[in-house]
Design a protein around this motif. Structure first.
Motif, short mmCIF file in Angstrom:
data_model
loop_
_atom_site.label_atom_id
_atom_site.label_comp_id
_atom_site.label_asym_id
_atom_site.label_seq_id
_atom_site.Cartn_x
_atom_site.Cartn_y
_atom_site.Cartn_z
N ASN A 169 27.59 45.58 69.87
CA ASN A 169 27.03 46.64 69.03
C ASN A 169 27.94 47.86 69.14
O ASN A 169 27.88 48.62 70.10
N TYR A 170 28.80 48.06 68.13
CA TYR A 170 29.79 49.13 68.17
C TYR A 170 29.45 50.24 67.20
O TYR A 170 28.59 50.10 66.33
N ILE A 171 30.15 51.35 67.31
CA ILE A 171 30.02 52.45 66.36
C ILE A 171 30.69 52.00 65.07
O ILE A 171 31.89 51.72 65.06
N THR A 172 29.95 51.92 63.99
CA THR A 172 30.45 51.29 62.77
C THR A 172 31.19 52.23 61.83
O THR A 172 31.67 51.80 60.79
N THR A 173 31.28 53.50 62.17
CA THR A 173 32.03 54.43 61.33
C THR A 173 33.47 53.94 61.16
O THR A 173 34.06 53.44 62.10
N ARG A 174 33.99 54.12 59.95
CA ARG A 174 35.38 53.71 59.69
C ARG A 174 36.20 54.89 59.21
O ARG A 174 35.67 55.92 58.79
N ILE A 175 37.52 54.73 59.26
CA ILE A 175 38.45 55.68 58.67
C ILE A 175 39.08 54.97 57.48
O ILE A 175 39.79 53.98 57.65
N VAL A 176 38.80 55.45 56.27
CA VAL A 176 39.21 54.76 55.06
C VAL A 176 39.87 55.72 54.07
O VAL A 176 39.70 56.94 54.17
N VAL A 177 40.60 55.16 53.13
CA VAL A 177 41.31 55.98 52.14
C VAL A 177 40.33 56.80 51.31
O VAL A 177 40.52 58.01 51.11
N ASP A 178 39.29 56.16 50.81
CA ASP A 178 38.31 56.83 49.96
C ASP A 178 36.90 56.59 50.49
O ASP A 178 36.24 55.63 50.10
N PRO A 179 36.42 57.46 51.38
CA PRO A 179 35.06 57.28 51.91
C PRO A 179 34.02 57.30 50.80
O PRO A 179 34.08 58.14 49.91
N GLU A 180 33.10 56.37 50.86
CA GLU A 180 32.04 56.31 49.87
C GLU A 180 31.04 57.46 50.11
O GLU A 180 30.69 57.75 51.25
N PRO A 181 30.60 58.11 49.02
CA PRO A 181 29.59 59.17 49.18
C PRO A 181 28.34 58.62 49.86
O PRO A 181 27.92 57.50 49.60
N GLY A 182 27.80 59.39 50.76
CA GLY A 182 26.59 58.96 51.44
C GLY A 182 26.83 58.17 52.71
O GLY A 182 25.87 57.85 53.42
N THR A 183 28.09 57.84 53.00
CA THR A 183 28.41 57.13 54.24
C THR A 183 28.89 58.12 55.28
O THR A 183 29.14 59.29 54.99
N ASN A 184 29.03 57.64 56.50
CA ASN A 184 29.55 58.48 57.58
C ASN A 184 31.04 58.26 57.80
O ASN A 184 31.60 58.73 58.80
N ASP A 185 31.69 57.52 56.88
CA ASP A 185 33.10 57.20 57.06
C ASP A 185 33.97 58.45 56.97
O ASP A 185 33.63 59.44 56.31
N PHE A 186 35.11 58.39 57.64
CA PHE A 186 36.06 59.49 57.70
C PHE A 186 37.26 59.19 56.79
O PHE A 186 37.60 58.03 56.57
N PRO A 187 37.94 60.21 56.30
CA PRO A 187 39.10 59.98 55.44
C PRO A 187 40.39 59.77 56.23
O PRO A 187 40.57 60.34 57.31
N VAL A 188 41.27 58.94 55.70
CA VAL A 188 42.60 58.79 56.26
C VAL A 188 43.31 60.14 56.16
O VAL A 188 43.35 60.75 55.09
N GLU A 189 43.83 60.61 57.28
CA GLU A 189 44.48 61.92 57.30
C GLU A 189 45.48 61.96 58.46
O GLU A 189 45.08 61.98 59.62
N PRO A 190 46.77 61.92 58.17
CA PRO A 190 47.79 61.93 59.23
C PRO A 190 47.63 63.14 60.15
O PRO A 190 47.35 64.26 59.69
N GLY A 191 47.78 62.90 61.45
CA GLY A 191 47.72 63.98 62.41
C GLY A 191 46.34 64.40 62.84
O GLY A 191 46.19 65.29 63.68
N ARG A 192 45.31 63.75 62.32
CA ARG A 192 43.93 64.16 62.63
C ARG A 192 43.30 63.36 63.76
O ARG A 192 42.42 63.87 64.46
N TYR A 193 43.75 62.11 63.94
CA TYR A 193 43.04 61.20 64.85
C TYR A 193 43.89 60.81 66.07
O TYR A 193 45.12 60.77 66.01
N ARG A 194 43.18 60.50 67.14
CA ARG A 194 43.83 60.07 68.38
C ARG A 194 43.24 58.73 68.83
O ARG A 194 42.02 58.61 69.02
N LEU A 195 44.10 57.74 68.96
CA LEU A 195 43.69 56.43 69.47
C LEU A 195 43.68 56.50 70.99
O LEU A 195 44.69 56.82 71.62
N ILE A 196 42.53 56.21 71.57
CA ILE A 196 42.40 56.16 73.02
C ILE A 196 42.36 54.68 73.42
O ILE A 196 41.42 53.96 73.09
N ALA A 197 43.39 54.24 74.11
CA ALA A 197 43.53 52.80 74.39
C ALA A 197 44.18 52.60 75.76
O ALA A 197 45.29 53.09 76.00
#
Length: 318
Positions: free
Chosen positions: A25-53
């Motif tokens: 059971n994971y956090i289902t939010t995604r980072i996508v090119v065109d987030p659908e209205p009404g979703t919690n998805d985030f937009p693709v944006e260079p320099g905004r996100y950090r991968l923790i791995a």
């Protein structure tokens, strides 16, 4: 750690007499090119996100390799927790002062709680964090690597591999499902079996799948033919941990990887490609499993072996 504590991707350790079950059971939010209205998805944006791995974790190791292969290092930053963690969270103990230099936090859990104050599930890697808010975006490891390919395509380097070939995708999805259930998760099913019966069944399932892969790789260089795909990355991160950890620590000991001709040649072939072996940290892998799994290894002693020099020997598969 208790027998219900979280590890790697939130796997729930088996209780006595029962088979290992993974919490998926994971956090289902995604980072996508065109987030659908009404979703919690985030937009693709260079320099905004950090991968923790963490390099120690096979599930996180996939995302490190994919990010590297696609050339996304300049648009998605990366932080690396140390190989050991407590029952509470992965921590940034390898960074100066034990704090992630970009997010300014000592524990990955802090990013989870900033978005979900009542978050009660396992704090897992990989996770992607929004640098602008310090909040976790997603920890869905399978969706993360798929989205790095499809959603971030405009930022891929010119010679990036086609990790999801259209003409092989249906078959590749089937292969990946079997690799996940029988191999990626299969080694854990052996290691955390709660009874002899559960272990015996898990052992048989694992080696049935490895024999299938050994045969499949006798006829092609990679899982889907002559080019690497997402399927190869998903299998590689388990194979590279097999002899150092799973063979002994998880009792997957019918034979070593080095004793399976095609799988061993295939694993070395991948290891020697840019993006694979240079993203493997054997010392962190061994530290993680042998020091964190105190229920399996109470004294936390890390084995000196096996000899890992064979990974750089010619694979004979090029």
């Amino acid at each position: 750690m208790s027998e219900h504590s979280e590890h790697d991707k939130g796997g729930v350790y088996s209780t006595k007499g029962k088979a290992f079950e993974r919490d998926s059971n994971y956090i289902t939010t995604r980072i996508v090119v065109d987030p659908e209205p009404g979703t919690n998805d985030f937009p693709v944006e260079p320099g905004r996100y950090r991968l923790i791995a963490a390099y120690a974790c096979p599930w996180a190791n996939r995302s490190i390799i994919v990010r590297d292969l696609l050339g996304l290092g300049d648009v998605i930053s990366m932080g690396n927790p140390g190989p050991t963690h407590d029952a509470d969270s992965w921590t940034f103990d390898l960074d100066p002062g034990g704090v992630d230099p970009v997010l300014g936090i000592p524990r990955l859990k802090d990013a989870y709680l900033k978005r979900f104050p009542d978050y009660s599930r396992g704090i897992t890697v990989p996770a992607i964090v929004d640098e602008t808010t310090g909040e976790v975006v997603t920890n869905d490891f399978a969706q993360i690597t798929e989205d790095l390919f499809f959603q971030w395509k405009q930022y891929h380097r010119a010679d990036a591999p086609d990790l999801w070939p259209t003409d092989r995708r249906d078959e590749m999805e089937e292969v990946m499902r079997r690799v996940y259930t029988e191999v990626n998760n299969g080694v854990y099913r052996c290691g955390f079996a709660g009874s002899q019966e559960a272990y015996d069944a898990a052992y048989d399932r694992l080696f049935t799948a490895l024999d299938w892969l050994e045969e499949r790789l006798g006829g092609s260089r990679f899982l889907m033919g002559d080019a690497i795909t997402e399927a190869d990355i998903r299998l590689f991160t388990t194979l590279v941990r097999f002899d150092p950890v799973y063979h002994g620590h998880f009792k997957c000991n019918r034979n070593k990887l080095t004793e399976m001709v095609n799988l061993w040649g295939y694993a070395r072939d991948l290891y020697q490609l840019p993006g694979f072996g240079d993203n493997v940290r054997f010392d962190q892998i061994k530290d993680h499993y042998y020091k964190v799994h105190l229920d399996l290894n109470p004294l936390g002693i890390v084995p000196k072996g096996p000899d890992l020099s064979g990974w750089t020997t010619p694979s004979g598969r090029g």
